[in-house]
Scaffold this active site. Structure first.
Site, PDB file in Angstrom:
ATOM      1  N   ARG A 124       0.794  -1.224   0.000  1.00 13.89           N
ATOM      2  CA  ARG A 124       0.000   0.000   0.000  1.00 13.89           C
ATOM      3  C   ARG A 124       0.828   1.278   0.000  1.00 13.89           C
ATOM      4  NH1 ARG A 124      -4.498  -0.600   4.610  1.00 13.89           N
ATOM      5  NH2 ARG A 124      -5.076   1.421   3.773  1.00 13.89           N
ATOM      6  N   HIS A 165      -8.150  -4.042  -6.990  1.00 14.16           N
ATOM      7  CA  HIS A 165      -7.853  -3.312  -5.746  1.00 14.16           C
ATOM      8  C   HIS A 165      -9.079  -3.313  -4.837  1.00 14.16           C
ATOM      9  CE1 HIS A 165      -4.957  -0.723  -3.707  1.00 14.16           C
ATOM     10  NE2 HIS A 165      -5.929   0.090  -3.378  1.00 14.16           N
ATOM     11  N   TYR A 177     -18.981  12.786 -12.042  1.00 17.93           N
ATOM     12  CA  TYR A 177     -18.975  13.982 -12.882  1.00 17.93           C
ATOM     13  C   TYR A 177     -17.676  14.146 -13.669  1.00 17.93           C
ATOM     14  CZ  TYR A 177     -22.923  15.276  -9.904  1.00 17.93           C
ATOM     15  OH  TYR A 177     -24.116  15.292  -9.228  1.00 17.93           O
TER      16      TYR A 177
END
Length: 820
Positions: free
Chosen positions: A37, A83, A127
């Site tokens: 990570r 993931h 968006y």
């Protein structure tokens, strides 16, 4: 509990060591965070989440020449395939890869609102739209397949994902990285692509090149927000050791916004670039707060005129302000100048390692040589296969009649294949190629094309074999690719480099050394007044009783350049410059000491000092009676973290601290609530100088329910004034208290008329010095030492203040004229 049990296979109970299990589990967790990570891989410079985002977009075909696709689609693919973490974490990583103020060379292109340098949040992923940028498509994902880089199964085994991307550029240094793992962190600054390529070329040509040699090509990081790097000492440490601090400041200049001469002229400081990762809106708010608090002077207005063309923050100055002084304050007091703490930590062979500049470049070169070798070998295999196919076609055309006759008489395909191999002495693959030849290949024009392509393929095979067999030719090809990428994607450096730091303005240059008055109140506030303001508002009220909300317990005339020291009850000393204390008017309450100093602890003593004489010391006394002296010079050049002046036990606290200069006749007097006084000669035997962390010696033995109420440095001519809780006071000569030794009980110096009365204070001073008494009902009495009648040790004194029911005096101290 050190052992535990758990139910094993088929109900078996297995004993385990809890310590060993915790160590194993924590190590597994730590390595999972480090490898999976938080830290980037030194080869492609990417963390797993970034690598998976790029690969998922590559699989979706979101190349720079294709339309943008919704970020929500990309995030969904990344979550579902590679993931299995939170969607917001993936989207945050994607957003950062788009932001041109976060990445020096963004790996993604964005369409929509992806945030700003003011830390405005991006629009929701439904968006915004994204696609790969040219540099990631060409320089990171080109030639990606299982033959070039290793692939591994995803979290559920349903997909294959790359362990590392075949990056052709050192993305680790190109865009930098930030990450916090378990017990370690990485913070790699971004660099200029052209400079990195030049450094790689130099490392290829000269394998023994030093870090100093590489810095001729890679002189410093290149931050996307520009700015200015000051000095190169920190850079050498970062590039040599892999860790260090880089001074980085914004870019500012002075503009004349109101032309004129003398007092009619007005200037403004205009900031056009901020240091990397500094929030512009937060910086403006910080400057406004400092200005309102009086800690940043000379500013009349502050506004943000930034637009899509660039940053422009205007700091308007007062008419009497000097721009260079205000700018120096902005550099010192705000994030207009920062120290970028670099840590070049990355995964090398799946293990964290702190790297120097040369090591980071060499690790990338080794990886690039490996991937380029795989690419060339893969290309060589394709061309050899094609050459075999073309050879088969030419062979069939050479023996066309025999081939046609064989095919006409063959009963089936497998038999024809075997017969072709015998007839033409060709391989099985070549026989398959002949069987699959279309009739148009038999034409004369096609025959010429096949022969021409065979020549080209043969030449390409020879070229690839030369590259793979000749190290010099291979490296030349690698350098050619790097130069091509530099020509395609490099741009001008944004961060300027100042080889030497400009001379720092001293305090005397920044601020005129004005005389001021500092006043400390009972409730922990400090006021800084100019003498003129003090004279306008100060009124002496000797002998007058009044009610107050707060009371000035200490005051001192000083100068702006002096140090203001404060000692806490826990024994730590803190320091700020007097000019850092906000200026106030005579009517203002002042500023809380906890807001001025780097501590929230109780303040028991303060001092304003211009220097630290070698023969001066501090005499310290705790509430439990431990006392010592510590040299004043120990506290010169204090940092914001403070410094220990006295080690204090958990059940004790510092109560008194007095600046002391040794003289043969000096003594120290300690008074208790029972009216006892111990007087010790102030010498090295009775009150020795000790180290800062020493506990001190027990000066006075306290009885049950008895407390220390005062300490004073006494000269032979001084008078000791004793004040009781019920308002009784008396004055006796200091010599009336005989000298004793450390650890003695002292002698009775005050008798009490009322059994409930106790001693609350003792001061030593000449007759013309003013005292202040404060009651628990917030009444204040100011009177001179000479106003208290002189008496002997056996008397109860004279009642100087009539206390009401439930009222008692709780504070007695000497007051300088500046306290009024």
């Amino acid at each position: 509990m050190t052992d535990a049990t758990f139910e094993g296979v088929a109900g078996q109970i297995l004993p385990i060591s809890l310590l060993e299990e915790m160590e194993r589990s924590y190590l597994e967790y730590a390595m999972s965070v480090i490898v999976g990570r938080a830290l980037p891989d030194v080869r492609d410079g990417l963390k797993p989440v970034h690598r998976r985002i790029l690969f998922a977009m590559h699989e979706l075909g979101l190349t720079p020449d294709r339309p943008f696709r919704k970020c929500a689609r990309v995030v969904g693919d990344v979550l579902g395939k590679y993931h299995p973490h939170g969607d917001q974490a993936v989207y945050d990583a994607l957003v950062r890869m788009v932001q041109d103020f976060s990445s020096r060379y963004p790996l993604l292109q964005g369409h929509g609102n992806f945030g700003s340098v003011d830390a405005d949040p991006p629009a929701a992923m439904r968006y915004t739209e994204t696609r790969l940028s040219p540099i990631s498509s060409t320089g990171v994902l080109d030639n990606i397949n299982e033959g070039i880089v290793p692939f591994a199964s995803n979290f559920d085994g349903s997909q294959q994902e790359p362990v590392v991307l075949p990056a052709q550029l050192p993305i680790l240094l190109l865009n930098g990285a930030d990450g916090i793992a378990v017990g370690m962190a990485t913070k790699i600054p971004p660099h200029n692509l052209g400079e990195l390529v030049d450094g790689l070329l130099a490392a290829i040509d000269r394998p023994d090149i030093t870090v100093e040699g590489l810095m001729n090509y890679i002189p410093a990081p290149d931050f996307p927000t520009g700015g200015e790097i000051v000095g190169n000492t920190g850079l050498l440490e970062v590039y040599t050791k892999g860790r260090g601090s880089i001074p980085l400041r914004g870019i500012a200049h002075v503009e004349e916004i109101q032309p004129g001469k003398g007092r009619h002229r007005r200037d403004a400081i205009v900031i056009t670039e901020f240091p990397y990762q500094v929030n512009k809106a937060a910086w403006i708010e910080k400057v406004a707060d400092l200005t309102n608090q009086g800690r940043l002077e000379g500013i009349s207005d502050l506004r943000d005129e930034s637009d899509r063309t660039g940053i422009r923050v205007v700091v308007e100055l007062r008419k009497d302000a000097r721009p260079e002084i205000v700018l120096a304050h902005l550099y010192r007091s705000t994030q207009l100048q920062i120290n970028y703490g670099a840590i070049l930590l990355a995964l090398v062979n799946r293990e964290p390692k702190q790297l120097s500049l040369k090591e980071a470049l060499q690790e990338f070169l080794d990886f690039r040589i490996e991937t380029l070798t795989n690419v060339l070998q893969q290309e060589l295999g394709k061309y050899r296969k094609r050459s075999e196919e073309l050879g088969a076609q030419l062979l069939a055309l050479q023996f066309l009649d025999e081939t046609i006759e064989l095919l006409r008489n063959a009963p089936d395909g497998p038999t024809a294949k075997v017969q072709l191999q015998e007839l033409l002495d060709c391989t099985a693959n070549q026989a398959d190629t002949i069987l699959a030849m279309p009739l148009r290949r038999l034409t004369g024009l096609e025959r010429n094309r096949i022969a021409s392509e065979q020549e080209e393929v043969t030449a390409k095979i020879e070229e690839l074999e030369t590259l793979l067999g000749d190290r010099k030719a291979f490296l030349k090809h690698l350098k050619k690719e790097l130069r091509s990428l530099k020509k395609q994607f490099s741009n001008q450096r944004r961060t300027r480099i100042v080889s030497e730091a400009p001379p720092q303005l001293e305090e005397a240059d920044l601020i005129p050394n004005q005389a001021v008055v500092l006043q400390i109140t009972q409730k922990g506030y400090v006021r800084r007044l100019l003498p003129a303001a003090f004279e306008r508002h100060a009124k002496a009220r000797k002998g007058i009783q009044e009610e107050v909300e707060d009371y000035i317990i200490q005051a001192q005339a000083t100068e702006l350049h002096q140090d203001f020291l404060a000692l806490t009850a826990s024994g730590r000393m803190f320091s700020v410059k007097v000019h850092e204390i906000p200026a106030t008017s005579g009517r203002s309450r002042g500023t809380a000491l906890v807001n001025v100093l780097s501590t929230k602890e109780e303040i028991v003593a303060t001092f304003a000092l211009a220097e630290y004489p070698e023969d001066s010391s501090l005499t310290l006394l705790t509430q439990k009676g431990r006392m010592k002296r510590v040299m004043l010079s120990e506290f010169a050049n204090l940092t914001a973290r403070g410094l220990s002046a006295l080690k204090v036990k958990d059940d004790d606290a510092v109560g008194w601290a007095i600046l002391t200069e040794l003289s043969p006749d000096s003594s120290v007097a300690i008074a208790t609530s029972a009216g006892r006084v111990l007087r010790l000669p102030l010498n090295v035997e009775q009150v020795p100088v000790m180290g800062r962390t020493a506990l001190g010696n027990q000066a006075l033995r306290l009885r049950r329910k008895e407390a220390i109420v005062g300490m004073a440095i006494v000269q032979p001519s001084d008078r000791l004034v004793f004040v009781s809780a019920k308002g009784y006071a008396k004055r006796i000569p200091a010599r009336a208290i005989r000298m004793a030794k450390r650890g003695s009980v002292g002698m009775q110096a005050m008798q009490f008329k009322l059994k409930s009365d106790t001693l609350v204070g003792m001061v030593a001073a000449a007759e013309d010095v003013t005292m202040g008494w404060v009651t628990n009902k917030a009444r204040v009495l100011r009177l001179s030492v000479g106003d208290v009648p002189e008496s002997d040790r056996a008397s109860v004194g004279t009642r100087m203040l009539s206390t009401a029911a439930g009222e008692s005096i709780e504070l007695v101290n000497l007051v300088s004229p500046e306290a009024y």
